[in-house]
Design a protein around this motif. Structure first.
Motif, PDB file in Angstrom:
ATOM      1  N   LEU A  40       0.850  -4.158  18.107  1.00 40.27           N
ATOM      2  CA  LEU A  40       1.781  -3.998  16.989  1.00 40.27           C
ATOM      3  C   LEU A  40       1.124  -4.434  15.686  1.00 40.27           C
ATOM      4  N   GLU A  41       0.330  -5.497  15.743  1.00 45.08           N
ATOM      5  CA  GLU A  41      -0.355  -5.983  14.538  1.00 45.08           C
ATOM      6  C   GLU A  41      -1.306  -4.933  13.962  1.00 45.08           C
ATOM      7  N   LYS A  42      -1.819  -4.036  14.812  1.00 44.44           N
ATOM      8  CA  LYS A  42      -2.687  -2.950  14.317  1.00 44.44           C
ATOM      9  C   LYS A  42      -1.917  -2.009  13.397  1.00 44.44           C
ATOM     10  N   ALA A  43      -0.587  -2.054  13.457  1.00 44.71           N
ATOM     11  CA  ALA A  43       0.247  -1.174  12.635  1.00 44.71           C
ATOM     12  C   ALA A  43       0.768  -1.865  11.380  1.00 44.71           C
ATOM     13  N   ASN A  44       0.306  -3.082  11.088  1.00 45.31           N
ATOM     14  CA  ASN A  44       0.796  -3.816   9.908  1.00 45.31           C
ATOM     15  C   ASN A  44       0.672  -3.011   8.619  1.00 45.31           C
ATOM     16  N   TRP A  45      -0.330  -2.168   8.521  1.00 49.89           N
ATOM     17  CA  TRP A  45      -0.545  -1.402   7.296  1.00 49.89           C
ATOM     18  C   TRP A  45       0.549  -0.361   7.052  1.00 49.89           C
ATOM     19  N   LEU A  46       1.396  -0.104   8.050  1.00 49.94           N
ATOM     20  CA  LEU A  46       2.526   0.806   7.858  1.00 49.94           C
ATOM     21  C   LEU A  46       3.669   0.163   7.066  1.00 49.94           C
ATOM     22  N   LEU A  47       3.755  -1.161   7.109  1.00 52.44           N
ATOM     23  CA  LEU A  47       4.890  -1.855   6.499  1.00 52.44           C
ATOM     24  C   LEU A  47       4.991  -1.556   5.011  1.00 52.44           C
ATOM     25  N   GLY A  48       6.209  -1.313   4.556  1.00 46.84           N
ATOM     26  CA  GLY A  48       6.462  -1.035   3.147  1.00 46.84           C
ATOM     27  C   GLY A  48       7.204   0.276   2.963  1.00 46.84           C
ATOM     28  N   LYS A  49       7.327   0.663   1.712  1.00 42.50           N
ATOM     29  CA  LYS A  49       8.022   1.906   1.368  1.00 42.50           C
ATOM     30  C   LYS A  49       6.987   2.938   0.922  1.00 42.50           C
ATOM     31  N   TRP A  50       7.063   4.125   1.522  1.00 44.81           N
ATOM     32  CA  TRP A  50       6.126   5.199   1.279  1.00 44.81           C
ATOM     33  C   TRP A  50       6.899   6.428   0.817  1.00 44.81           C
ATOM     34  N   GLY A  51       6.241   7.328   0.092  1.00 43.89           N
ATOM     35  CA  GLY A  51       6.943   8.529  -0.316  1.00 43.89           C
ATOM     36  C   GLY A  51       6.048   9.591  -0.914  1.00 43.89           C
ATOM     37  N   ASN A  52       6.640  10.776  -1.068  1.00 41.97           N
ATOM     38  CA  ASN A  52       5.940  11.909  -1.654  1.00 41.97           C
ATOM     39  C   ASN A  52       6.976  12.928  -2.115  1.00 41.97           C
ATOM     40  N   THR A  53       6.678  13.567  -3.221  1.00 41.75           N
ATOM     41  CA  THR A  53       7.521  14.652  -3.726  1.00 41.75           C
ATOM     42  C   THR A  53       6.729  15.942  -3.627  1.00 41.75           C
ATOM     43  N   SER A  54       7.348  16.961  -3.008  1.00 39.92           N
ATOM     44  CA  SER A  54       6.687  18.261  -2.867  1.00 39.92           C
ATOM     45  C   SER A  54       7.717  19.358  -3.103  1.00 39.92           C
ATOM     46  N   ALA A  55       7.297  20.603  -2.954  1.00 35.96           N
ATOM     47  CA  ALA A  55       8.202  21.736  -3.140  1.00 35.96           C
ATOM     48  C   ALA A  55       9.328  21.726  -2.106  1.00 35.96           C
ATOM     49  N   GLU A  56       9.062  21.136  -0.928  1.00 35.09           N
ATOM     50  CA  GLU A  56      10.072  21.076   0.130  1.00 35.09           C
ATOM     51  C   GLU A  56      11.120  19.990  -0.109  1.00 35.09           C
ATOM     52  N   GLY A  57      10.807  19.008  -0.962  1.00 36.35           N
ATOM     53  CA  GLY A  57      11.757  17.935  -1.233  1.00 36.35           C
ATOM     54  C   GLY A  57      11.061  16.597  -1.406  1.00 36.35           C
ATOM     55  N   ASN A  58      11.856  15.545  -1.393  1.00 37.24           N
ATOM     56  CA  ASN A  58      11.351  14.178  -1.536  1.00 37.24           C
ATOM     57  C   ASN A  58      11.348  13.501  -0.168  1.00 37.24           C
ATOM     58  N   LEU A  59      10.166  13.107   0.280  1.00 36.02           N
ATOM     59  CA  LEU A  59      10.022  12.407   1.551  1.00 36.02           C
ATOM     60  C   LEU A  59       9.922  10.919   1.272  1.00 36.02           C
TER      61      LEU A  59
END
Length: 171
Positions: A40-59
């Motif tokens: 699980l500690e190997k996934a620490n870098w996932l923690l936080g808020k992520w996002g992207n805006t594209s033609a399909e919408g806001n992820l």
């Protein structure tokens, strides 16, 4: 009489404690049981808020640590003010295995689908479930500390298919 009973109880308590302490050899460390959540500690870098805006919408994808063995994720896509896709993820380590359990409203009778970790290093996590229709594989690749690519892949309509989602860290 009460004074004697209290005194005898105190002596018995002290004697039990001394016997317990004397079972350790001098210089022998006490055994401390700690749980290891290395996967699980190997996934620490996932923690936080992520996002992207594209033609399909806001992820938007948000990861939080729930406890020492579990991260929870929430991912959704909005188009203008409408949420067009939403999923909840539980990333949980049980013993030596790390599971990615995803629930998508309106799919799989709203039950979670489990994927298991097959590859993990400092920059990539790969989860697989060969029995699931699509996707069979979910990959998170860290590009930099504030950029990652999520990929879903597998057989779709008899052909190999993959979808990529590049996202940036927001917080």
């Amino acid at each position: 009489m009460k004074k004697i009973t209290v005194t005898l109880a105190a002596i018995a308590l002290v004697a039990c404690n001394q016997k317990k302490e004397s079972s350790l050899q001098i210089g022998e460390p006490e055994e401390i049981v700690t749980k290891d959540y290395e996967k699980l500690e190997k996934a620490n870098w996932l923690l936080g808020k992520w996002g992207n805006t594209s033609a399909e919408g806001n992820l938007t994808e948000t990861w939080k640590q729930e406890n020492d063995s579990t991260f929870v994720g929430d991912s959704f896509v909005t188009v203008e003010i409408d949420t067009v896709f939403h999923e909840n993820v539980v990333l949980e380590q049980k013993n030596d295995s790390l599971f990615y359990k995803v629930t998508v409203k309106g799919q799989n009778n709203n039950e979670p689908v489990a994927f298991y970790l097959t590859t993990a290093n400092d920059d990539q996590l790969v989860f697989e479930n060969p029995k699931h229709d699509f996707p069979n594989k979910i990959t998170y690749s860290k590009i930099s500390n504030d950029s990652l690519v999520a990929e879903i892949s597998g057989m779709k309509d008899g052909k190999m298919s993959k979808e990529l989602f590049a996202i940036k860290k927001k917080s």
